[in-house]
Design a protein around this motif. Structure first.
Motif, mmCIF file in Angstrom:
data_model
loop_
_atom_site.group_PDB
_atom_site.id
_atom_site.type_symbol
_atom_site.label_atom_id
_atom_site.label_comp_id
_atom_site.label_asym_id
_atom_site.label_seq_id
_atom_site.Cartn_x
_atom_site.Cartn_y
_atom_site.Cartn_z
ATOM 1 N N LEU A 117 0.811 -1.221 0.000
ATOM 2 C CA LEU A 117 0.000 0.000 0.000
ATOM 3 C C LEU A 117 0.844 1.272 0.000
ATOM 4 O O LEU A 117 0.301 2.378 -0.098
ATOM 5 N N PHE A 118 2.158 1.132 0.105
ATOM 6 C CA PHE A 118 3.009 2.313 0.258
ATOM 7 C C PHE A 118 2.991 3.241 -0.958
ATOM 8 O O PHE A 118 3.335 4.417 -0.846
ATOM 9 N N SER A 119 2.601 2.736 -2.097
ATOM 10 C CA SER A 119 2.516 3.587 -3.296
ATOM 11 C C SER A 119 1.204 4.381 -3.331
ATOM 12 O O SER A 119 1.025 5.251 -4.187
ATOM 13 N N GLU A 120 0.313 4.103 -2.386
ATOM 14 C CA GLU A 120 -0.989 4.777 -2.333
ATOM 15 C C GLU A 120 -0.912 6.083 -1.545
ATOM 16 O O GLU A 120 0.003 6.305 -0.754
ATOM 17 N N ARG A 121 -1.909 6.931 -1.746
ATOM 18 C CA ARG A 121 -2.060 8.128 -0.923
ATOM 19 C C ARG A 121 -2.833 7.744 0.329
ATOM 20 O O ARG A 121 -3.931 7.191 0.242
ATOM 21 N N ILE A 122 -2.282 8.051 1.497
ATOM 22 C CA ILE A 122 -2.960 7.711 2.745
ATOM 23 C C ILE A 122 -3.566 8.963 3.367
ATOM 24 O O ILE A 122 -2.946 10.032 3.378
ATOM 25 N N LEU A 123 -4.790 8.844 3.859
ATOM 26 C CA LEU A 123 -5.449 9.920 4.598
ATOM 27 C C LEU A 123 -5.389 9.565 6.074
ATOM 28 O O LEU A 123 -5.817 8.472 6.475
ATOM 29 N N ILE A 124 -4.829 10.458 6.879
ATOM 30 C CA ILE A 124 -4.625 10.176 8.295
ATOM 31 C C ILE A 124 -5.053 11.356 9.153
ATOM 32 O O ILE A 124 -5.089 12.501 8.702
ATOM 33 N N ARG A 125 -5.384 11.032 10.408
ATOM 34 C CA ARG A 125 -5.728 12.049 11.399
ATOM 35 C C ARG A 125 -4.472 12.759 11.894
ATOM 36 O O ARG A 125 -3.349 12.370 11.617
ATOM 37 N N GLU A 126 -4.680 13.794 12.696
ATOM 38 C CA GLU A 126 -3.583 14.596 13.210
ATOM 39 C C GLU A 126 -2.830 13.871 14.331
ATOM 40 O O GLU A 126 -3.403 12.986 14.986
ATOM 41 N N PHE A 152 0.522 11.608 1.447
ATOM 42 C CA PHE A 152 -0.426 11.595 2.565
ATOM 43 C C PHE A 152 -1.203 12.898 2.613
ATOM 44 O O PHE A 152 -0.769 13.941 2.125
ATOM 45 N N ILE A 153 -2.373 12.802 3.207
ATOM 46 C CA ILE A 153 -3.206 13.967 3.491
ATOM 47 C C ILE A 153 -3.614 13.870 4.957
ATOM 48 O O ILE A 153 -4.151 12.845 5.390
ATOM 49 N N GLN A 154 -3.353 14.915 5.711
ATOM 50 C CA GLN A 154 -3.734 14.943 7.126
ATOM 51 C C GLN A 154 -5.041 15.710 7.276
ATOM 52 O O GLN A 154 -5.155 16.849 6.827
ATOM 53 N N VAL A 155 -6.023 15.067 7.879
ATOM 54 C CA VAL A 155 -7.360 15.662 8.035
ATOM 55 C C VAL A 155 -7.794 15.501 9.490
ATOM 56 O O VAL A 155 -7.718 14.410 10.045
ATOM 57 N N GLU A 156 -8.278 16.573 10.094
ATOM 58 C CA GLU A 156 -8.638 16.541 11.511
ATOM 59 C C GLU A 156 -10.113 16.249 11.741
ATOM 60 O O GLU A 156 -10.619 16.460 12.839
ATOM 61 N N ASN A 157 -10.788 15.743 10.739
ATOM 62 C CA ASN A 157 -12.215 15.450 10.868
ATOM 63 C C ASN A 157 -12.514 14.091 10.257
ATOM 64 O O ASN A 157 -12.185 13.833 9.095
ATOM 65 N N CYS A 169 -10.125 9.318 -3.073
ATOM 66 C CA CYS A 169 -8.960 10.204 -2.959
ATOM 67 C C CYS A 169 -7.781 9.531 -2.265
ATOM 68 O O CYS A 169 -6.765 10.191 -1.994
ATOM 69 N N GLY A 170 -7.887 8.261 -1.944
ATOM 70 C CA GLY A 170 -6.792 7.563 -1.288
ATOM 71 C C GLY A 170 -7.306 6.400 -0.459
ATOM 72 O O GLY A 170 -8.432 5.935 -0.656
ATOM 73 N N ILE A 171 -6.469 5.944 0.456
ATOM 74 C CA ILE A 171 -6.854 4.877 1.377
ATOM 75 C C ILE A 171 -6.730 5.403 2.802
ATOM 76 O O ILE A 171 -6.127 6.453 3.032
ATOM 77 N N THR A 172 -7.274 4.659 3.750
ATOM 78 C CA THR A 172 -7.135 5.057 5.145
ATOM 79 C C THR A 172 -7.229 3.829 6.027
ATOM 80 O O THR A 172 -7.504 2.717 5.576
#
Length: 228
Positions: A117-126, A152-157, A169-172
């Motif tokens: 999964l490392f080639s994927e975009r990951i969405l993660i919390r803060e 990666f994309i960091q999202v607080e919600n 838009c990615g995986i999580t």
């Protein structure tokens, strides 16, 4: 000494409330629990105790630990890690923590291991959130980190993360309970991996040296899903 001061202020407030036939309970919940887990048990508790005033605070695990130490809340229901020697605890539930993506997401190669999964975009919390901490610890057990993901994309919600995942838009990595509606509707799917099997506790915690420990435990036991 800090807890003694907190108890003293809390006791004065409770005595004042009792003279008016009221009682206030202040507790904190992490985002996942507050948005996806706690509604049913709390609604049952409210209906059984119409005279009680509830103050429910949302925050990530580190924020709730700070509020506990400051006496802002009486207890918390958390998903993250905490220093167990400092708190009395009651297990609320064990929840499955899973990798998730959009049902329409197309992998270049079917993933079987975390590293796939490392080639994927990951969405993660803060940082500081329970969800982020659990993912980081699970990755560390395999000598990986969130830095191993290419993007990666960091999202607080939490709602925003799920919405973005549904839009491919990615995986999580989230608790299964948080994405159950998406899994049932078919908009989301779990990514099965051979080297990722994670369950984590949702736990009531409160300061070990508070004089209200028995009262808090009784409240937590009544909110507990087994009490329903």
């Amino acid at each position: 000494m800090n807890q003694i001061k907190n108890d003293d202020e809390s006791l004065k407030e409770k005595l004042s409330q009792n003279s008016h036939g009221l009682k206030d309970i202040s507790f904190g919940v992490t985002m996942t629990i507050g948005e996806y887990i706690i509604a049913d048990p709390i609604s049952d508790y409210i209906n059984k105790h119409p005279d009680i005033n509830l103050k429910i605070t949302f925050g990530n695990t580190s924020e709730l630990l700070k509020k506990l130490s400051e006496g802002v809340i009486d207890f918390a229901l958390v998903e993250g890690y905490f220093p167990k020697d400092d708190y009395e605890t009651l297990l609320f539930s064990k929840e499955e923590f899973v990798p998730v993506c959009s049902a329409k997401h197309a992998f270049k190669k079917k993933p079987k291991m975390i590293k796939d999964l490392f080639s994927e975009r990951i969405l993660i919390r803060e940082p500081g959130s329970g969800t982020r901490n659990i993912l980081e610890r699970a990755l560390a057990l395999n000598n990986y980190s969130t830095n191993d993901f290419r993007h990666f994309i960091q999202v607080e919600n939490m709602h925003a993360i799920i919405s973005l995942i549904e839009k491919d838009c990615g995986i999580t990595f989230l608790y299964k309970a948080a994405v159950s509606s998406g899994l049932q509707s078919g908009s989301l799917k779990i990514i099965p991996l051979d080297d990722f099997r994670v369950e984590h506790d949702f736990t009531f915690i409160w300061p070990k040296d508070t004089v209200f420990s028995e009262e808090i435990r009784a409240i937590c036991e009544e909110i507990h899903p087994n009490a329903r």
